[in-house]
Write a protein that holds these residues in place. Structure first.
Motif, short mmCIF file in Angstrom:
data_model
loop_
_atom_site.label_atom_id
_atom_site.label_comp_id
_atom_site.label_asym_id
_atom_site.label_seq_id
_atom_site.Cartn_x
_atom_site.Cartn_y
_atom_site.Cartn_z
N HIS A 6 0.86 -1.29 0.06
CA HIS A 6 0.06 -0.08 -0.05
C HIS A 6 0.90 1.36 -0.11
O HIS A 6 0.29 2.55 0.01
N ARG A 7 2.01 1.16 0.18
CA ARG A 7 3.24 2.35 0.33
C ARG A 7 3.37 2.96 -0.88
O ARG A 7 3.64 1.96 -2.01
N PHE A 8 4.10 4.08 -0.80
CA PHE A 8 4.89 4.66 -2.10
C PHE A 8 6.15 4.35 -1.75
O PHE A 8 6.57 4.32 -0.62
N PRO A 9 7.01 4.36 -2.98
CA PRO A 9 8.59 4.23 -2.58
C PRO A 9 9.26 5.26 -1.65
O PRO A 9 9.96 5.01 -0.93
N HIS A 10 8.44 6.50 -1.73
CA HIS A 10 9.43 7.46 -0.79
C HIS A 10 9.14 7.11 0.74
O HIS A 10 9.66 7.81 1.60
N GLU A 11 8.01 6.23 1.05
CA GLU A 11 7.61 5.77 2.49
C GLU A 11 8.77 4.75 2.99
O GLU A 11 8.50 4.51 3.93
N LEU A 12 9.44 4.23 1.83
CA LEU A 12 10.36 3.27 2.20
C LEU A 12 11.93 3.76 2.56
O LEU A 12 12.32 4.32 1.99
N SER A 13 12.52 2.74 3.47
CA SER A 13 13.95 3.02 3.52
C SER A 13 14.84 2.60 2.20
O SER A 13 14.06 1.76 1.32
N GLY A 14 16.14 2.86 2.20
CA GLY A 14 16.98 2.39 1.13
C GLY A 14 16.70 0.69 0.90
O GLY A 14 16.68 0.19 -0.18
N GLY A 15 17.05 0.27 2.03
CA GLY A 15 17.04 -1.28 2.02
C GLY A 15 15.63 -2.06 1.54
O GLY A 15 15.61 -3.04 0.95
N MET A 16 14.60 -1.15 2.25
CA MET A 16 13.47 -1.78 1.72
C MET A 16 12.93 -1.60 0.43
O MET A 16 12.48 -2.60 -0.25
N LYS A 17 13.50 -0.52 -0.27
CA LYS A 17 13.12 -0.42 -1.73
C LYS A 17 13.92 -1.28 -2.46
O LYS A 17 13.52 -1.95 -3.54
N GLN A 18 15.11 -1.66 -1.88
CA GLN A 18 16.08 -2.55 -2.75
C GLN A 18 15.39 -3.93 -2.81
O GLN A 18 15.31 -4.72 -3.52
N ARG A 19 14.64 -4.46 -1.49
CA ARG A 19 13.91 -5.42 -1.06
C ARG A 19 12.90 -5.67 -2.34
O ARG A 19 12.47 -6.77 -2.82
N VAL A 20 12.17 -4.52 -2.59
CA VAL A 20 11.06 -4.51 -3.37
C VAL A 20 11.60 -4.74 -4.90
O VAL A 20 10.71 -5.68 -5.53
N CYS A 21 12.67 -4.39 -5.18
CA CYS A 21 13.15 -4.65 -6.54
C CYS A 21 13.68 -6.02 -6.59
O CYS A 21 13.44 -6.50 -7.66
N ILE A 22 14.02 -6.55 -5.58
CA ILE A 22 14.31 -7.90 -5.57
C ILE A 22 12.93 -8.97 -5.67
O ILE A 22 12.79 -9.87 -6.36
N ALA A 23 11.94 -8.39 -5.04
CA ALA A 23 10.68 -9.17 -5.10
C ALA A 23 10.19 -9.00 -6.60
O ALA A 23 9.48 -9.91 -6.97
N MET A 24 10.32 -7.86 -7.35
CA MET A 24 9.89 -7.68 -8.59
C MET A 24 10.60 -8.57 -9.50
O MET A 24 9.91 -9.26 -10.47
#
Length: 272
Positions: free
Chosen positions: A148-166
């Motif tokens: 439910h979140r936008f990228p700016h609401e995540l930390s750098g590590g969380m954004k990188q994990r999202v990229c891994i999930a994708m």
């Protein structure tokens, strides 16, 4: 012997310039099998990312002038542009260097993952798509509400994990990781690499890790190629390469690592 997932043969990549053609990668050859972790290490401008971008057919201004790139036995040069995008995510995926610049800042995370399925014509029953997206997030250590979140609401590590999930959404056989931890602190780097290692084992996928950190390579990859001025100057099992490097540039990279022994010798000299 089984067929490698990726087989690169004498790959040469050039960029046209006002002064003539510039060779960014010259006669690069390597192969990666299922479940194998291969690293490409070298300084900025050595040709590492250019090689990966050529695989994804994402070069800007450059072109492959020679060689072959075989993915699961298929010559990528023979795949037409209109169907090449079907390979991305489905057969090979990219974990980019800058997660923030790769994620759309105005679209929620769940929608961005959902778009991968839509673009590849993957259909799910009502409610099943949400469970799949939440499962993908859980596999990389993220809570379900991240969708439910936008990228700016995540930390750098969380954004990188999202990229891994994708990158694993469509279970590719090859994962390309282009310096995925370069903008992260040491502790988060370790967590992201552990996540990448976990999902790679689950898929039994081949993985290519691009970077310039020899210590990181030593802990993650099994086979390492050293790139210098567009050429792979040395390649082999990572332990053998660290124990007995053959090329001067490889030795320089290894010697650049922090060493308590060298620090102690330097302290002895300065106090003499």
């Amino acid at each position: 012997m089984s067929q490698p997932v990726l087989d690169i043969r004498n790959l040469t990549i050039e960029y046209p310039t006002a002064r003539g053609s510039f060779v960014a990668v010259k006669n690069a050859s390597f192969s990666v099998g299922a479940g194998e972790r291969f690293g490409l290490v070298g300084e900025s401008g050595s040709g590492k990312s250019t090689t990966i971008l050529a695989l994804m057919r994402m070069l800007r201004g450059g072109f492959v002038s020679n060689g072959q790139m075989l993915l699961n036995g298929r010559d990528l040069a023979q795949v037409p542009d209109r169907t090449y995008r079907d390979l991305r995510f489905a057969e090979m995926s990219l974990v980019p260097q800058g997660a923030m610049s790769s994620l759309n800042p105005v679209i929620r995370i769940g929608r961005q993952i959902d778009d991968i399925f839509e673009d590849h014509g993957v259909r799910h029953k009502q409610g099943e798509r949400v469970r799949i997206i939440e499962n993908l997030l859980a596999r990389v250590g993220l809570p379900a509400d991240v969708r439910h979140r936008f990228p700016h609401e995540l930390s750098g590590g969380m954004k990188q994990r999202v990229c891994i999930a994708m990158s694993i959404a469509l279970t590719p056989s090859l994962i390309l990781a282009d310096e995925p931890t370069s903008a992260l602190d040491v502790m988060v780097q370790k967590q992201v690499l552990a996540t990448l290692s976990k999902v790679q084992r689950e898929l039994n996928a081949a993985i290519i890790l691009i970077g310039h950190d020899m210590a990181l390579m030593a802990h993650f990859v099994t086979t390492l190629g050293v790139m210098y001025r567009g050429e792979i100057v040395e390649m082999g099992p990572v332990r053998e390469l660290f124990t007995n490097p053959k090329h001067d540039y490889t030795r320089m990279l290894i010697n650049s690592l922090p060493s308590f022994e060298r620090r102690a010798r330097a302290a002895e000299v300065s106090s003499a």
